[in-house]
Design a protein around this motif. Structure first.
Motif, PDB file in Angstrom:
ATOM      1  N   HIS A 178       0.831  -1.209   0.000  1.00  0.00           N
ATOM      2  CA  HIS A 178       0.000   0.000   0.000  1.00  0.00           C
ATOM      3  C   HIS A 178       0.866   1.260   0.000  1.00  0.00           C
ATOM      4  O   HIS A 178       0.517   2.266  -0.629  1.00  0.00           O
ATOM      5  CB  HIS A 178      -0.933   0.000   1.213  1.00  0.00           C
ATOM      6  CG  HIS A 178      -2.076  -0.960   1.089  1.00  0.00           C
ATOM      7  ND1 HIS A 178      -2.767  -1.144  -0.091  1.00  0.00           N
ATOM      8  CD2 HIS A 178      -2.658  -1.789   1.996  1.00  0.00           C
ATOM      9  CE1 HIS A 178      -3.712  -2.038   0.081  1.00  0.00           C
ATOM     10  NE2 HIS A 178      -3.667  -2.458   1.340  1.00  0.00           N
ATOM     11  N   GLU A 181       2.349   1.932  -3.392  1.00  0.00           N
ATOM     12  CA  GLU A 181       1.392   2.455  -4.374  1.00  0.00           C
ATOM     13  C   GLU A 181       1.382   3.977  -4.461  1.00  0.00           C
ATOM     14  O   GLU A 181       1.033   4.527  -5.507  1.00  0.00           O
ATOM     15  CB  GLU A 181      -0.018   1.941  -4.064  1.00  0.00           C
ATOM     16  CG  GLU A 181      -0.218   0.472  -4.402  1.00  0.00           C
ATOM     17  CD  GLU A 181      -1.655   0.033  -4.228  1.00  0.00           C
ATOM     18  OE1 GLU A 181      -2.207  -0.555  -5.176  1.00  0.00           O
ATOM     19  OE2 GLU A 181      -2.219   0.272  -3.133  1.00  0.00           O
ATOM     20  N   LYS A 186       1.510   2.034 -10.466  1.00  0.00           N
ATOM     21  CA  LYS A 186       1.234   0.726 -11.061  1.00  0.00           C
ATOM     22  C   LYS A 186       2.480  -0.147 -11.217  1.00  0.00           C
ATOM     23  O   LYS A 186       2.372  -1.332 -11.568  1.00  0.00           O
ATOM     24  CB  LYS A 186       0.539   0.898 -12.416  1.00  0.00           C
ATOM     25  CG  LYS A 186      -0.866   1.472 -12.297  1.00  0.00           C
ATOM     26  CD  LYS A 186      -1.540   1.582 -13.647  1.00  0.00           C
ATOM     27  CE  LYS A 186      -2.942   2.148 -13.502  1.00  0.00           C
ATOM     28  NZ  LYS A 186      -3.620   2.266 -14.820  1.00  0.00           N
ATOM     29  N   SER A 188       4.206  -0.869  -8.648  1.00  0.00           N
ATOM     30  CA  SER A 188       4.392  -1.410  -7.297  1.00  0.00           C
ATOM     31  C   SER A 188       4.467  -2.934  -7.285  1.00  0.00           C
ATOM     32  O   SER A 188       5.341  -3.520  -6.634  1.00  0.00           O
ATOM     33  CB  SER A 188       3.249  -0.944  -6.384  1.00  0.00           C
ATOM     34  OG  SER A 188       3.245   0.454  -6.271  1.00  0.00           O
TER      35      SER A 188
END
Length: 213
Positions: A178, A181, A186, A188
């Motif tokens: 998280h 991100e 994208k 990640s």
């Protein structure tokens, strides 16, 4: 090889602990602190900006001298407080007041997302068996080291990869993902998979070539 005085390192942390400075030790790559810090190498600290003046006055009062930060000539964006560099008896302090990273454009410094900044202070870990009092959570340390390798150092050296592999079995991967991100968007999932596969040598090139943001 010459090392910094272990006694001086203990004394420094004792002073800021006694003054109740709100800080976090950012890195201890290769476990150099407190016994094996090479002379003229840095101690990297994140200090809460609320304590900035108190911290700086404390250093001056105790004989620390400030000098120009080696990376301070790059612009600091979005109101980020510039880094500071202090030295005494061969020990250097590299001080930042927000976690930040360098733009891959012209090297400008910008802060990481506010969610990450707030979590650092909310979740910092207090420890009792080291001269420093606070460290990052494993998740925040993992995020910090990855961003430092990609944006600042532009390489993954062995000290960093060894620590990342230690952290990989300790972290909550969902929490890290998280946070990735808001940094890598994208990319990640890709960067996380490459870290798990130890494909460090390709991460930066792949990130720079990635177009599907």
């Amino acid at each position: 090889m010459k090392y910094c005085s272990e006694k001086d390192i203990y004394n420094f942390f004792a002073i800021i602990n006694d003054a109740k400075i709100n800080y976090i030790l950012l890195r201890n790559i290769d476990n150099e602190l407190p016994e094996k810090l090479q002379l003229n190498k840095d101690i990297d600290l994140l200090v809460n900006e609320i304590d900035a003046d108190k911290f700086q006055n404390l250093l001056v009062k105790n004989g620390w001298k400030q000098k120009k930060h080696p990376l301070g000539h790059f612009p600091f964006l979005y109101g980020i407080k510039p880094f500071q560099f202090y030295f005494k008896n061969g020990i250097h302090l590299d001080i930042c007041y927000q976690l930040s990273c360098r733009s891959l454009n012209k090297g400008e410094w910008f802060p990481l997302d506010m969610v990450i900044q707030e979590d650092l202070w909310k979740n910092k870990i207090e420890i009792a068996d080291k001269p420093w009092k606070y460290r990052l959570t494993y998740e925040d340390e993992f995020v910090h080291l990855i961003t430092r390798c990609v944006f600042d150092k532009k390489t993954f050296n062995k000290g960093y990869t060894d620590r990342l592999e230690e952290l990989l079995v300790l972290i909550n991967k969902e929490t890290v993902y998280h946070k990735f991100e808001v940094i890598f968007f994208k990319f990640s999932k890709i960067i996380f998979e490459m870290i798990e596969k130890k494909e460090y040598e390709n991460i930066i090139t792949n990130y720079l070539q990635y177009k599907n943001y």
